[in-house]
Motif scaffolding. Sequence first.
Motif, PDB file in Angstrom:
ATOM      1  N   SER A   1      26.158 112.509  45.509  1.00  0.00           N
ATOM      2  CA  SER A   1      25.825 112.813  46.901  1.00  0.00           C
ATOM      3  C   SER A   1      24.503 112.246  47.393  1.00  0.00           C
ATOM      4  N   ASN A   2      23.571 111.939  46.492  1.00  0.00           N
ATOM      5  CA  ASN A   2      22.247 111.510  46.936  1.00  0.00           C
ATOM      6  C   ASN A   2      22.326 110.184  47.688  1.00  0.00           C
ATOM      7  N   PRO A   3      21.869 110.133  48.944  1.00  0.00           N
ATOM      8  CA  PRO A   3      22.001 108.889  49.732  1.00  0.00           C
ATOM      9  C   PRO A   3      21.177 107.738  49.186  1.00  0.00           C
ATOM     10  N   GLY A   4      20.006 108.038  48.611  1.00  0.00           N
ATOM     11  CA  GLY A   4      19.195 106.962  48.049  1.00  0.00           C
ATOM     12  C   GLY A   4      19.889 106.283  46.886  1.00  0.00           C
ATOM     13  N   LEU A   5      20.548 107.072  46.034  1.00  0.00           N
ATOM     14  CA  LEU A   5      21.283 106.491  44.911  1.00  0.00           C
ATOM     15  C   LEU A   5      22.502 105.724  45.396  1.00  0.00           C
TER      16      LEU A   5
ATOM     17  N   ALA B   1      17.610 103.990  38.919  1.00  0.00           N
ATOM     18  CA  ALA B   1      17.489 104.922  40.042  1.00  0.00           C
ATOM     19  C   ALA B   1      18.238 106.218  39.744  1.00  0.00           C
ATOM     20  N   ARG B   2      19.393 106.113  39.081  1.00  0.00           N
ATOM     21  CA  ARG B   2      20.150 107.313  38.716  1.00  0.00           C
ATOM     22  C   ARG B   2      19.373 108.161  37.709  1.00  0.00           C
ATOM     23  N   ASN B   3      18.818 107.507  36.692  1.00  0.00           N
ATOM     24  CA  ASN B   3      18.039 108.238  35.689  1.00  0.00           C
ATOM     25  C   ASN B   3      16.802 108.875  36.314  1.00  0.00           C
TER      26      ASN B   3
END
Length: 410
Positions: A33-37, A115-117
């Motif tokens: 759900s995170n828009p940045g990711l 970025a996910r980590n």
Amino acid sequence: MKIIVNIVILVFLGTSVSQAQVLDDYFKIAAESNPGLQAKYREFEAAIQKVEQVNTLPDPNFSFGYFISPVETRVGPQKARFSLTQMFPWFGTLRAQGNAAALMAEAKYQAFLDARNRLYYQVAAAYYPLYELNQWKEIERENIEILESYKTITNKKFENGVGTMVDFLRVDIMLKDATTNLSILNDKEAPLLTRFNKLLNREEDALVTVEDSLVAQALPDNFRKDSLLTNNPVLEELDLKIASSEASEEVAYKQGLPKFGVGLDYAIVGNRPEVELPDNGQDILMPMVSVSIPIFRSKYKAAVKEAQLMQESYSLQKKDFANTLTSNYEMAWFEIQQQQELIELYDQQIQESNQALNLLFTAYSNSGNEFEEVLRMQQQLLKYEKMKATAATQYQIALAKLNYLTAKTY
């Protein structure tokens, strides 16, 4: 709307679910759900589209000409002309361009993994302060209950003539402090919830399940250090960028070589009625071959030099990041060890403070004296309990950072 953090003990077949399982569920929500990711993943998808763009031949050129005044030739007047040309770069240019783009796309994917980590670490770093807040609130509520009981006791002793009004006032002052502290902690809940829920792209007041206990496990020396410089996505990304720049250098060199073109010219020719010729009015078909001559060499040399400098830049970035990664690991490992030692210390201090408090309260109950020492020890116990909750929180945050640095997979 009142914001509530739900503190529950999740039980299945009599076994409590660890905080890691609860947190893993939030990691999954954040990853989806995170828009940045999501933006990082779109960058990777966009980079893949670049491969097809650079891996194909340039568009052929088609031209058409119409003679307003027909040009007379031996076989008749030319009325119109069609021309089709296809240019071909030097051998291996398209392959090198495709390799450069594909490697850069893979680098984008490694950037997405990092970025996910990093998002997982941010979620953990926002989750554990909620645990600390809940522990502090519970400790403060227990403190208020104890102080209220002390207030009742001191009041009765004063009425019976075996205590002083000063003891009663001391408790009342501390009780007001504790009530205010609890109110401040309740106010702190909203921003912590907002920070956590927004990482998951949820409503600010969405329900958050927080464990009521944390376990600081003893870790072996050099925990996960063997994967520090081998599995890190940023280092992988820089390696891929170096390889992409090497392919770009090859592209720049090959673009400085001749390009070949093949084509056809087709001319429509009219009849010459006044003469008899074997090819009278015969249309003209003319195959063509062309070669581009790259005379102006400075731009090609500059492109090669640019690719070489980028390789050096990425290599230096990799070395710098590896150094930073190593130092950050050592700091995170120190933080883990420090907090673990503090937790052990606070456990001992809490145990001994409880013993001392019981002895002091028994003495006060018998004599009515030294109540100030009872209050002092009670606040000392309160301080150690809060410090232990903070140390447990900092331990988990440091462990989450170490997991990020070593690119732990979930």
